[in-house]
Design an enzyme around this catalytic site. Structure first.
Site, PDB file in Angstrom:
ATOM      1  N   GLY A 250       0.812  -1.216   0.000  1.00  0.00           N
ATOM      2  CA  GLY A 250       0.000   0.000   0.000  1.00  0.00           C
ATOM      3  C   GLY A 250       0.840   1.259   0.000  1.00  0.00           C
ATOM      4  O   GLY A 250       0.514   2.244  -0.676  1.00  0.00           O
ATOM      5  N   ASP A 251       1.940   1.239   0.756  1.00  0.00           N
ATOM      6  CA  ASP A 251       2.853   2.388   0.786  1.00  0.00           C
ATOM      7  C   ASP A 251       3.507   2.587  -0.575  1.00  0.00           C
ATOM      8  O   ASP A 251       3.679   3.717  -1.046  1.00  0.00           O
ATOM      9  CB  ASP A 251       3.938   2.181   1.856  1.00  0.00           C
ATOM     10  CG  ASP A 251       3.348   1.829   3.207  1.00  0.00           C
ATOM     11  OD1 ASP A 251       2.271   2.351   3.544  1.00  0.00           O
ATOM     12  OD2 ASP A 251       3.965   1.025   3.927  1.00  0.00           O
TER      13      ASP A 251
END
Length: 301
Positions: A250-251
């Site tokens: 996600g990052d």
């Protein structure tokens, strides 16, 4: 300039064992140590993709010093505040047991140290991007994300928020440039389980109506959904590949989206680059790198 904030960074101690057993002495087959935290991960991936950023946050004790040493050795720009009480976290991750980890607590942040962080953030100018991501350590109020956005929005700073629950809700009135809930977090916001891209797209559109300029929803193997401020909603399937690592995907997606946007100011390109970077992380041992991200970007249609 892009700035990332990690309130509770960590040293991630990743170990692999054979036949792990409770109540016995287990010996590591392999071990690795990385600087961790969602904002830090975004800065690392931005660096890998050729985009400069400055990582901001709090560090404490010898673990905090090691986090900064490792980040500087990687070529990252940092501006962390040293905290007097406690030490930065050590998070133990058992790679041989999927999803098993033990996360530390982190330092206690005083009001004075919080004020010093606000002073550093006040240096940001119109057009800068500020990424707020991750958990909040002891000593900081639950309203900290909203307080920061309330200071930055009138200055014209573009806000990017990767958080869940109340931390995410409190930033919506400040018109963040981008929020990135995952599918589960999106469902929790509306008290419903998200079943497929159509429902994710509907809820993402509602978040735009509630204040977010753009909403990027990560959906693991299903791909992602993007709702833009101009009213368009896009969907992308995840590229084909073997899942190796779910940590930091996600990052990496946030970093990829920012790279695509900074270079082209085109939402389609930014969305594709975000999905490519998130998938590059999922298909790799570590966070996304430029080579695999560019390869996947070319494959995505």
């Amino acid at each position: 300039m892009i700035y990332t904030v990690t309130f509770n960074p960590s040293l991630d101690y990743v170990i692999t064992t054979e036949d792990f057993a409770l109540g016995k002495t287990n010996r590591a087959k392999n071990e690795q140590i990385f600087p961790g935290g969602k904002g830090i991960n975004v800065s690392i991936v931005l660096k890998n993709l050729g985009v400069e950023s400055t990582a901001i946050g709090f560090t404490a004790g010898f673990t905090g010093e090691e986090i900064q040493r490792r980040l500087k050795a990687m070529g990252l720009r940092t501006d962390f505040l040293p905290v007097r009480e406690g030490m930065s976290r050590i998070n133990v991750k058992l790679k041989s047991i999927e999803g098993t980890e033990l996360n530390g607590i982190g330092p206690r942040i005083s009001r004075e140290e919080t004020r010093m962080l606000f002073e550093r953030l006040d240096r940001l100018q119109k057009g800068d991007f500020l990424v707020l991501a991750g958990s909040v350590p002891a000593g900081l109020p639950d309203t900290i994300y909203g307080e920061i956005c309330g200071r930055m929005a009138p200055k014209g700073v573009e806000l990017v928020v990767d958080a869940a629950g109340e931390l995410l809700k409190q930033v919506l009135p400040y018109r963040p440039f981008l929020i990135k809930p995952n599918c589960q977090e999106l469902g929790e916001l509306f008290g419903a389980e998200i079943q497929g891209k159509a429902q994710a797209a509907s809820r993402a559109g509602r978040l735009v109506e509630m204040g977010a300029k753009n909403v990027l929803v990560s959906m693991a193997g299903q791909g992602a959904v993007f709702a833009a401020e101009n009213g368009t909603v896009c969907e992308l399937d995840a590229p084909k590949g073997t899942l190796v690592n779910g940590v930091g995907a996600g990052d990496s997606m946030v970093a990829g989206f920012l790279k695509g946007w900074m270079e082209t100011r085109d939402y389609d390109t930014a969305f594709k680059m975000g999905v490519a970077a998130g998938s590059a992380c999922a298909f790799s041992e570590f966070l996304a790198d430029a080579e695999k991200t560019e390869k996947l970007f070319r494959e995505i249609t």
